[in-house]
Write an enzyme that holds these catalytic residues in place. Structure first.
Site, PDB file in Angstrom:
ATOM      1  N   ARG A  82       0.834  -1.214   0.000  1.00 28.21           N
ATOM      2  CA  ARG A  82       0.000   0.000   0.000  1.00 28.21           C
ATOM      3  C   ARG A  82       0.870   1.266   0.000  1.00 28.21           C
ATOM      4  O   ARG A  82       0.470   2.300  -0.525  1.00 28.21           O
ATOM      5  CB  ARG A  82      -0.967   0.013   1.197  1.00 28.21           C
ATOM      6  CG  ARG A  82      -1.783   1.301   1.304  1.00 28.21           C
ATOM      7  CD  ARG A  82      -3.068   1.140   2.101  1.00 28.21           C
ATOM      8  NE  ARG A  82      -2.879   0.465   3.366  1.00 28.21           N
ATOM      9  CZ  ARG A  82      -2.426   1.048   4.487  1.00 28.21           C
ATOM     10  NH1 ARG A  82      -2.116   2.329   4.494  1.00 28.21           N
ATOM     11  NH2 ARG A  82      -2.275   0.348   5.598  1.00 28.21           N
ATOM     12  N   TYR A 100     -13.829  17.160 -16.651  1.00 27.30           N
ATOM     13  CA  TYR A 100     -14.409  15.818 -16.520  1.00 27.30           C
ATOM     14  C   TYR A 100     -15.503  15.817 -15.442  1.00 27.30           C
ATOM     15  O   TYR A 100     -15.272  16.286 -14.316  1.00 27.30           O
ATOM     16  CB  TYR A 100     -13.281  14.830 -16.176  1.00 27.30           C
ATOM     17  CG  TYR A 100     -13.777  13.479 -15.770  1.00 27.30           C
ATOM     18  CD1 TYR A 100     -14.546  12.709 -16.643  1.00 27.30           C
ATOM     19  CD2 TYR A 100     -13.492  12.952 -14.511  1.00 27.30           C
ATOM     20  CE1 TYR A 100     -15.022  11.462 -16.273  1.00 27.30           C
ATOM     21  CE2 TYR A 100     -13.953  11.704 -14.143  1.00 27.30           C
ATOM     22  CZ  TYR A 100     -14.724  10.966 -15.022  1.00 27.30           C
ATOM     23  OH  TYR A 100     -15.191   9.733 -14.646  1.00 27.30           O
ATOM     24  N   ASP A 115      -5.115  18.397 -14.630  1.00 27.30           N
ATOM     25  CA  ASP A 115      -5.421  17.063 -15.136  1.00 27.30           C
ATOM     26  C   ASP A 115      -5.036  17.075 -16.618  1.00 27.30           C
ATOM     27  O   ASP A 115      -5.687  17.738 -17.427  1.00 27.30           O
ATOM     28  CB  ASP A 115      -6.912  16.769 -14.949  1.00 27.30           C
ATOM     29  CG  ASP A 115      -7.303  15.378 -15.441  1.00 27.30           C
ATOM     30  OD1 ASP A 115      -6.627  14.844 -16.335  1.00 27.30           O
ATOM     31  OD2 ASP A 115      -8.318  14.845 -14.935  1.00 27.30           O
ATOM     32  N   LYS A 126      -6.361   5.866 -19.307  1.00 27.80           N
ATOM     33  CA  LYS A 126      -6.578   6.340 -20.673  1.00 27.80           C
ATOM     34  C   LYS A 126      -5.326   6.134 -21.522  1.00 27.80           C
ATOM     35  O   LYS A 126      -4.852   5.038 -21.655  1.00 27.80           O
ATOM     36  CB  LYS A 126      -7.046   7.793 -20.609  1.00 27.80           C
ATOM     37  CG  LYS A 126      -8.217   8.028 -19.628  1.00 27.80           C
ATOM     38  CD  LYS A 126      -9.448   7.286 -20.056  1.00 27.80           C
ATOM     39  CE  LYS A 126     -10.699   7.424 -19.222  1.00 27.80           C
ATOM     40  NZ  LYS A 126     -10.646   7.793 -17.842  1.00 27.80           N
TER      41      LYS A 126
HETATM   42  C1  LIG Z   1      -9.956  13.835 -17.798  1.00 21.53           C
HETATM   43  C2  LIG Z   1     -10.261  12.736 -16.816  1.00 21.53           C
HETATM   44  N1  LIG Z   1      -9.767  12.826 -15.563  1.00 21.53           N
HETATM   45  C3  LIG Z   1     -10.017  11.877 -14.638  1.00 21.53           C
HETATM   46  C4  LIG Z   1     -10.789  10.776 -14.928  1.00 21.53           C
HETATM   47  C5  LIG Z   1     -11.046   9.731 -13.874  1.00 21.53           C
HETATM   48  O1  LIG Z   1     -10.210   8.649 -14.089  1.00 21.53           O
HETATM   49  P1  LIG Z   1     -10.532   7.138 -13.629  1.00 21.53           P
HETATM   50  O2  LIG Z   1     -11.767   6.720 -14.356  1.00 21.53           O
HETATM   51  O3  LIG Z   1      -9.294   6.405 -14.048  1.00 21.53           O
HETATM   52  O4  LIG Z   1     -10.720   7.157 -12.158  1.00 21.53           O
HETATM   53  C6  LIG Z   1     -11.320  10.636 -16.217  1.00 21.53           C
HETATM   54  C7  LIG Z   1     -12.160   9.467 -16.557  1.00 21.53           C
HETATM   55  O5  LIG Z   1     -12.804   9.416 -17.570  1.00 21.53           O
HETATM   56  C8  LIG Z   1     -11.038  11.638 -17.183  1.00 21.53           C
HETATM   57  O6  LIG Z   1     -11.537  11.567 -18.432  1.00 21.53           O
END
Ligand SMILES: Cc1ncc(COP(=O)(O)O)c(C=O)c1O
Length: 397
Positions: free
Chosen positions: A58, A111, A187, A212
């Site tokens: 962890r 998102y 992000d 992704k």
């Molecule tokens: C731009 C973006 N940030 C964060 C996330 C969240 O990621 P996760 O689904 O791996 O938790 C996503 C998910 O689609 C995303 O498109």
């Protein structure tokens, strides 16, 4: 003589790798272990040495560490951390810097899962969020006050591909707040370090849903953050205590995925631009959001900061009839009607039914999330086949 900087493809293949000395196996093994000899480990010659690296998975694990080092090298960062999901990375990174009673200034157009975290869970914790609706550097910087600890942006934003002028934002925050400036968290999932390295442009922490493009094969859920050693040291306790740690097998797949990131991104960029061009001139389509298009609001900033623009192509159908959008999705033969993005295969989804399902209706309206807004995540297939598939589905819609 100064050491020559290696190219990103070389970094992607070699950084962080741990070849196994006991077998000579090439490539990092999966250390599928929860715990490690502590405080000493065998030295391989019948003796013992201190084990300062690993205690418990962890906290950290050799396969996870390999993925973290590869990711940090790709981002040009001093350090990186991997998480069980992108949302684990987003939540731990924000919580490391902001307390109840303090404020996050966030781009609104991001998102939907992050918007839900901010509007529901963070609100319950007493963390305030002030939204910047057009996401410009001026608007974001203008919302910052004494209580602001984090400015949170996404670039290119999901689903509209807005790109914030990060160097300008950093200059404005430095000029007004000096050492008391809030941290800039970005992000950068949809950019990837191939297209854009935010730490080179003034961000403090780069966050990814590694589910992704970094992994690239739609077979794991994962998250990653990169930054200075000091910033990562502030986030690591939140990873340990909230427990969103990456599993070693997940790390193995992520590290394997990252070795081909530059190759895949070149193709994603080409395919994204080709599909955007086709849709932009299509009679059933009202607007397309992709940074190469002359009417995209971020085209100049994107061109200045980014090497390529990825493969999220979002478009508004001319009709607002939800049944038409449904028919379009159901008519696609190559594209799977599924959420997510960044895998080798092309996907199509309606943000209203997926990532923005939990976004309050008034906020959705302001963002332009209509029942016939379509988001495509273009894969690495042949562009001509993808275009033919979209054309036939649009005819049927
Ligand atoms: C731009 C973006 N940030 C964060 C996330 C969240 O990621 P996760 O689904 O791996 O938790 C996503 C998910 O689609 C995303 O498109």
């Amino acid at each position: 003589m100064a050491k020559r900087a290696r190219g990103l493809s070389t970094v992607a293949v070699h950084a962080g790798e741990r070849y196994d000395p006991s077998t000579g196996a090439v490539g990092t093994p999966i250390y599928q272990n929860s715990t490690f000899y502590y405080p000493r480990k065998p030295d391989g010659r019948g003796g013992w040495v201190a084990n300062e690296d690993f205690i418990y998975t962890r906290y950290s694990n050799p396969t996870v560490r390999a993925a973290e080092e590869k990711f940090a090298a790709l981002e040009g960062a001093e350090a990186g951390l991997c998480f069980a999901s992108g949302m684990a990375a987003v939540s731990a990174s924000n919580l490391a810097f902001v307390k109840p009673g303090e404020t996050i200034v966030a781009q609104a157009n991001i998102y939907g899962g992050t918007t839900s975290l901010f509007n529901r869970e963070f609100q319950r914790l007493g963390i305030n969020v002030a939204y910047a609706w057009d996401g410009s550097a001026e608007e974001l910087a203008g919302l910052v006050d004494e209580s602001t600890r984090v400015v949170y942006v996404e670039a290119p934003s999901n689903p509209f591909n807005h790109v914030v002028d990060l160097p300008k934002l950093r200059r404005m925050l430095d000029a007004k707040w000096g050492k008391r400036r809030p941290r800039i968290l970005i992000d950068a999932t949809t950019a990837t370090p191939y297209n854009f390295r935010p730490l080179d442009h003034g961000a403090d922490v780069a966050i990814h849903s590694a589910t992704k493009y970094l992994n690239g094969h739609s077979d794991i859920i994962a998250g990653a953050v990169a930054g200075s050693r000091a910033a990562i040291a502030e986030i690591h306790p939140w990873l340990k205590s909230l427990g969103g740690s990456m599993d070693p097998h997940q790390a193995f797949l992520l590290r394997r995925g990252m070795t081909t990131l530059p190759l895949r991104m070149r193709r994603h960029n080409e395919n994204g631009a080709a599909v955007a061009r086709m849709l932009d001139g299509h009679g059933s389509v009202e607007t397309v959001w992709y940074p190469t298009l002359s009417h995209h609001p971020s085209r100049l900033v994107a061109r200045r900061l980014m090497k390529g623009f990825g493969s999220i192509v979002t478009f508004q159908l001319k009709t607002r009839r939800a049944a038409a959008a449904r028919r379009f999705l159901e008519s696609l033969e190559l594209f799977a009607a599924a959420a997510s993005l960044g895998g080798v295969e092309s996907l199509a989804s309606l943000p209203l039914e997926t990532q923005h399902k939990l976004t309050p209706p008034a906020m959705r309206k302001q963002l332009g999330i209509t029942p016939t807004l379509v988001r495509l995540a273009i894969g690495i297939e042949d562009a001509a086949d993808l275009i033919a598939d979209l054309e036939q589905a649009l005819r049927r819609a």
